[in-house]
Enzyme design. Structure first.
Site, PDB file in Angstrom:
ATOM      1  N   LYS A  40       7.799   9.628   5.548  1.00 28.82           N
ATOM      2  CA  LYS A  40       8.557   9.173   6.730  1.00 28.82           C
ATOM      3  C   LYS A  40       9.967   8.845   6.274  1.00 28.82           C
ATOM      4  CE  LYS A  40       9.059   5.094   6.819  1.00 28.82           C
ATOM      5  NZ  LYS A  40       9.179   3.623   6.749  1.00 28.82           N
ATOM      6  N   PRO A  99       5.783   8.258  -4.164  1.00 31.77           N
ATOM      7  CA  PRO A  99       5.793   6.940  -4.810  1.00 31.77           C
ATOM      8  C   PRO A  99       5.341   5.844  -3.854  1.00 31.77           C
ATOM      9  CG  PRO A  99       8.042   7.758  -4.493  1.00 31.77           C
ATOM     10  CD  PRO A  99       7.126   8.865  -4.099  1.00 31.77           C
ATOM     11  N   GLY A 146       9.428   2.715   0.838  1.00 37.00           N
ATOM     12  CA  GLY A 146      10.219   2.868   2.063  1.00 37.00           C
ATOM     13  C   GLY A 146      10.075   4.208   2.747  1.00 37.00           C
ATOM     14  N   GLY A 206       6.876   5.204   3.559  1.00 40.79           N
ATOM     15  CA  GLY A 206       5.634   5.082   4.314  1.00 40.79           C
ATOM     16  C   GLY A 206       4.470   5.915   3.812  1.00 40.79           C
ATOM     17  N   GLY A 224       1.718   5.123   2.258  1.00 37.65           N
ATOM     18  CA  GLY A 224       0.408   4.565   2.616  1.00 37.65           C
ATOM     19  C   GLY A 224       0.119   4.748   4.102  1.00 37.65           C
ATOM     20  N   SER A 225       1.151   4.551   4.918  1.00 41.23           N
ATOM     21  CA  SER A 225       0.977   4.742   6.364  1.00 41.23           C
ATOM     22  C   SER A 225       0.694   6.211   6.666  1.00 41.23           C
ATOM     23  CB  SER A 225       2.247   4.318   7.110  1.00 41.23           C
ATOM     24  OG  SER A 225       2.595   3.004   6.772  1.00 41.23           O
ATOM     25  N   ASP A 229       3.911   1.139  10.960  1.00 44.64           N
ATOM     26  CA  ASP A 229       4.449   2.496  10.807  1.00 44.64           C
ATOM     27  C   ASP A 229       3.429   3.576  11.144  1.00 44.64           C
ATOM     28  OD1 ASP A 229       7.018   1.948  10.089  1.00 44.64           O
ATOM     29  OD2 ASP A 229       6.764   2.363   7.955  1.00 44.64           O
TER      30      ASP A 229
HETATM   31  C1  SUD Z   1      10.468  -1.293   7.208  1.00 43.65           C
HETATM   32  C2  SUD Z   1       9.604  -0.186   7.732  1.00 43.65           C
HETATM   33  C3  SUD Z   1      10.434   0.708   8.678  1.00 43.65           C
HETATM   34  O1  SUD Z   1       9.757   1.870   9.068  1.00 43.65           O
HETATM   35  O2  SUD Z   1       9.139   0.711   6.735  1.00 43.65           O
HETATM   36  P1  SUD Z   1       8.702   0.665   5.186  1.00 43.65           P
HETATM   37  O3  SUD Z   1       9.789   0.096   4.387  1.00 43.65           O
HETATM   38  O4  SUD Z   1       7.440  -0.167   5.102  1.00 43.65           O
HETATM   39  O5  SUD Z   1       8.414   2.096   4.816  1.00 43.65           O
HETATM   40  C4  SUD Z   1       8.419  -0.736   8.541  1.00 43.65           C
HETATM   41  O6  SUD Z   1       8.877  -1.384   9.712  1.00 43.65           O
HETATM   42  C5  SUD Z   1       7.532  -1.676   7.804  1.00 43.65           C
HETATM   43  O7  SUD Z   1       6.343  -1.721   8.526  1.00 43.65           O
HETATM   44  P2  SUD Z   1       4.954  -1.911   7.767  1.00 43.65           P
HETATM   45  O8  SUD Z   1       4.889  -0.930   6.654  1.00 43.65           O
HETATM   46  O9  SUD Z   1       3.869  -1.961   8.731  1.00 43.65           O
HETATM   47  O10 SUD Z   1       5.210  -3.301   7.173  1.00 43.65           O
HETATM   48  P3  SUD Z   1       4.144  -4.206   6.477  1.00 43.65           P
HETATM   49  O11 SUD Z   1       4.010  -3.775   5.055  1.00 43.65           O
HETATM   50  O12 SUD Z   1       2.930  -4.347   7.300  1.00 43.65           O
HETATM   51  O13 SUD Z   1       4.953  -5.552   6.609  1.00 43.65           O
HETATM   52  C6  SUD Z   1       4.963  -6.428   5.613  1.00 43.65           C
HETATM   53  C7  SUD Z   1       5.757  -7.623   6.075  1.00 43.65           C
HETATM   54  O14 SUD Z   1       7.118  -7.253   6.352  1.00 43.65           O
HETATM   55  C8  SUD Z   1       7.625  -8.019   7.421  1.00 43.65           C
HETATM   56  N1  SUD Z   1       7.949  -7.176   8.575  1.00 43.65           N
HETATM   57  C9  SUD Z   1       7.473  -5.910   8.687  1.00 43.65           C
HETATM   58  C10 SUD Z   1       7.799  -5.131   9.785  1.00 43.65           C
HETATM   59  C11 SUD Z   1       8.648  -5.702  10.763  1.00 43.65           C
HETATM   60  N2  SUD Z   1       9.010  -4.999  11.855  1.00 43.65           N
HETATM   61  N3  SUD Z   1       9.115  -6.957  10.639  1.00 43.65           N
HETATM   62  C12 SUD Z   1       8.787  -7.710   9.553  1.00 43.65           C
HETATM   63  O15 SUD Z   1       9.213  -8.850   9.448  1.00 43.65           O
HETATM   64  C13 SUD Z   1       6.536  -9.025   7.778  1.00 43.65           C
HETATM   65  O16 SUD Z   1       6.738 -10.165   6.977  1.00 43.65           O
HETATM   66  C14 SUD Z   1       5.284  -8.288   7.336  1.00 43.65           C
HETATM   67  O17 SUD Z   1       4.218  -9.164   7.074  1.00 43.65           O
HETATM   68  N1  ADP Z   2      -2.892   5.180   0.090  1.00 45.72           N
HETATM   69  C1  ADP Z   2      -1.904   4.326  -0.194  1.00 45.72           C
HETATM   70  N2  ADP Z   2      -0.717   4.786  -0.606  1.00 45.72           N
HETATM   71  C2  ADP Z   2       0.306   3.939  -0.881  1.00 45.72           C
HETATM   72  N3  ADP Z   2       0.211   2.607  -0.797  1.00 45.72           N
HETATM   73  C3  ADP Z   2      -0.953   2.088  -0.405  1.00 45.72           C
HETATM   74  C4  ADP Z   2      -2.050   2.924  -0.080  1.00 45.72           C
HETATM   75  N4  ADP Z   2      -3.046   2.144   0.309  1.00 45.72           N
HETATM   76  C5  ADP Z   2      -2.607   0.880   0.213  1.00 45.72           C
HETATM   77  N5  ADP Z   2      -1.354   0.830  -0.214  1.00 45.72           N
HETATM   78  C6  ADP Z   2      -0.534  -0.393  -0.390  1.00 45.72           C
HETATM   79  O1  ADP Z   2       0.408  -0.425   0.684  1.00 45.72           O
HETATM   80  C7  ADP Z   2       1.639  -0.986   0.262  1.00 45.72           C
HETATM   81  C8  ADP Z   2       2.793  -0.217   0.887  1.00 45.72           C
HETATM   82  O2  ADP Z   2       2.773   1.064   0.386  1.00 45.72           O
HETATM   83  P1  ADP Z   2       3.629   2.271   0.996  1.00 45.72           P
HETATM   84  O3  ADP Z   2       3.096   2.704   2.291  1.00 45.72           O
HETATM   85  O4  ADP Z   2       3.752   3.302  -0.082  1.00 45.72           O
HETATM   86  O5  ADP Z   2       5.017   1.522   1.204  1.00 45.72           O
HETATM   87  P2  ADP Z   2       6.306   1.940   2.007  1.00 45.72           P
HETATM   88  O6  ADP Z   2       5.953   1.915   3.474  1.00 45.72           O
HETATM   89  O7  ADP Z   2       7.328   0.905   1.651  1.00 45.72           O
HETATM   90  O8  ADP Z   2       6.683   3.298   1.522  1.00 45.72           O
HETATM   91  C9  ADP Z   2       1.613  -0.967  -1.265  1.00 45.72           C
HETATM   92  O9  ADP Z   2       1.664  -2.301  -1.692  1.00 45.72           O
HETATM   93  C10 ADP Z   2       0.289  -0.348  -1.664  1.00 45.72           C
HETATM   94  O10 ADP Z   2      -0.372  -1.047  -2.677  1.00 45.72           O
END
Ligand code: SUD
Ligand code: ADP
Length: 301
Positions: free
Chosen positions: A10, A103, A107, A109, A111-112, A145
């Protein structure tokens, strides 16, 4: 028969933080697209549930569903199975394999994307057709996400990611995704964010060319980039290296540390990949064509 689903990266082309909910979650506006490759999830029938992993980034990832850091593939399997059984549908044992090429905690996504790919693969494998509202609910329950990763096409999302509008006119971009292989904690980045009520994106303008899209995207921001740079200093280094390649746009994705660079031509992206890989051989670099309208448009046309 084994079924395979790609779990693409993503890419938050822009991300504005526009407020904060009472429960602490931040309100976002984000423009998102996806890579043409990523992790790979494979499912097939088995006498009992099984899970295996391979790939450059599989080391250290949990093989369990439970616990605070359970594998999202297994959590997706379990919540889908539970929802199907509540609706009277069967969900027999499966063997799932995750090829982890993206990785972790970066950032983009991964895992998502894995969870969304698992849901898509299992729905096909189990020939299951739960109510759309059931699927929306369980995707969001797995992570903010995941609804957008279920869509997998250019989109704008708001709220915490649950309000999604497709952007069918967005072109495919020549792109490099890069990561300095330092995980960044999403909560830590949000904690370092000082200004929570930033300017929204405004309405989507009428855009008729790739150059127009690049110009609009260039006028937007990732509000998480300044706090992420405080948490992980290599983001500035990576961004600087990518800007030196002459990319049309360089920005951080999500909460970092991954950055992306968009190029006007495939040749520029390829040359930049070679340059970046030579400069930082240990880091992660991936050239991709983002999903989008047609196999078009070099931005110059
Ligand atoms: C920032 C974004 C942008 O797409 O991406 P990533 O960096 O994760 O890829 C997402 O909103 C990440 O969403 P998501 O991946 O569900 O976040 P999580 O790991 O569940 O969130 C961990 C923590 O980050 C904070 N959090 C997350 C999302 C949000 N809109 N507001 C928040 O404040 C909260 O403290 C939450 O408990
Ligand atoms: N299949 C998976 N791939 C990546 N991370 C995972 C997975 N399952 C659980 N996680 C956990 O989810 C957290 C966020 O991982 P990831 O989705 O890669 O982050 P981000 O959204 O920042 O790219 C990590 O702390 C990781 O340990």
């Amino acid at each position: 028969m084994a079924l395979t689903e790609i779990a693409p990266a993503k890419i938050n082309l822009a991300l504005h933080v526009t407020g904060q909910r009472d429960d602490g979650y931040h309100l976002l506006e984000t423009v998102v697209t996806f890579s043409d490759a990523g992790d790979v999830v494979t499912v097939e029938a088995a006498p009992e549930d099984a899970f295996s992993m391979s790939g450059r980034f599989s080391q250290g990832l949990s093989r369990e569903a439970g616990g605070s850091d359970g594998n999202l593939v297994l959590r997706a399997r379990d919540v889908l199975r539970e929802a199907l059984s509540e609706e009277g549908m069967s969900a027999p044992p499966v063997a799932i394999h995750l090829e982890k090429n993206l990785p972790v905690a970066s950032g983009i996504g991964g895992g998502s994307a894995d969870a969304a790919a698992t849901l898509r693969a299992l729905l096909r494998h189990w020939h299951a057709t739960p109510a759309a509202s059931t699927l929306d609910r369980l995707a969001l329950k797995l992570g903010a996400d995941i609804p957008m990763c279920m869509v997998g096409k250019p989109l704008m999302a708001s709220g915490v990611g649950e309000n999604i509008a497709l952007l069918p006119a967005m072109p495919s971009f020549h792109c490099i995704i890069a990561n300095p292989l330092q995980p960044v904690s999403t909560p830590q980045v949000f904690q370092r964010l000082t200004e929570k009520n930033n300017a929204p994106m405004g309405p989507l303008p009428a855009l008729s060319s790739a150059a127009g899209w690049l110009s609009w995207l260039g006028s937007l921001r990732n509000d998480l980039e300044p706090p992420a740079r405080l948490v992980q200093s290599r983001i500035a280094e990576l961004s600087g290296l990518m800007k030196d390649t002459g990319a049309a746009l360089v920005r951080m994705s999500g909460s970092g540390a991954s950055c992306f660079a968009l190029y006007e031509t495939e040749a520029q992206a390829r040359e930049s990949l070679e340059r970046l890989t030579a400069a930082r051989p240990q880091w992660f670099f991936m050239q991709t064509r983002t999903v989008g309208k047609g196999e078009t448009d070099d931005a110059r046309t």
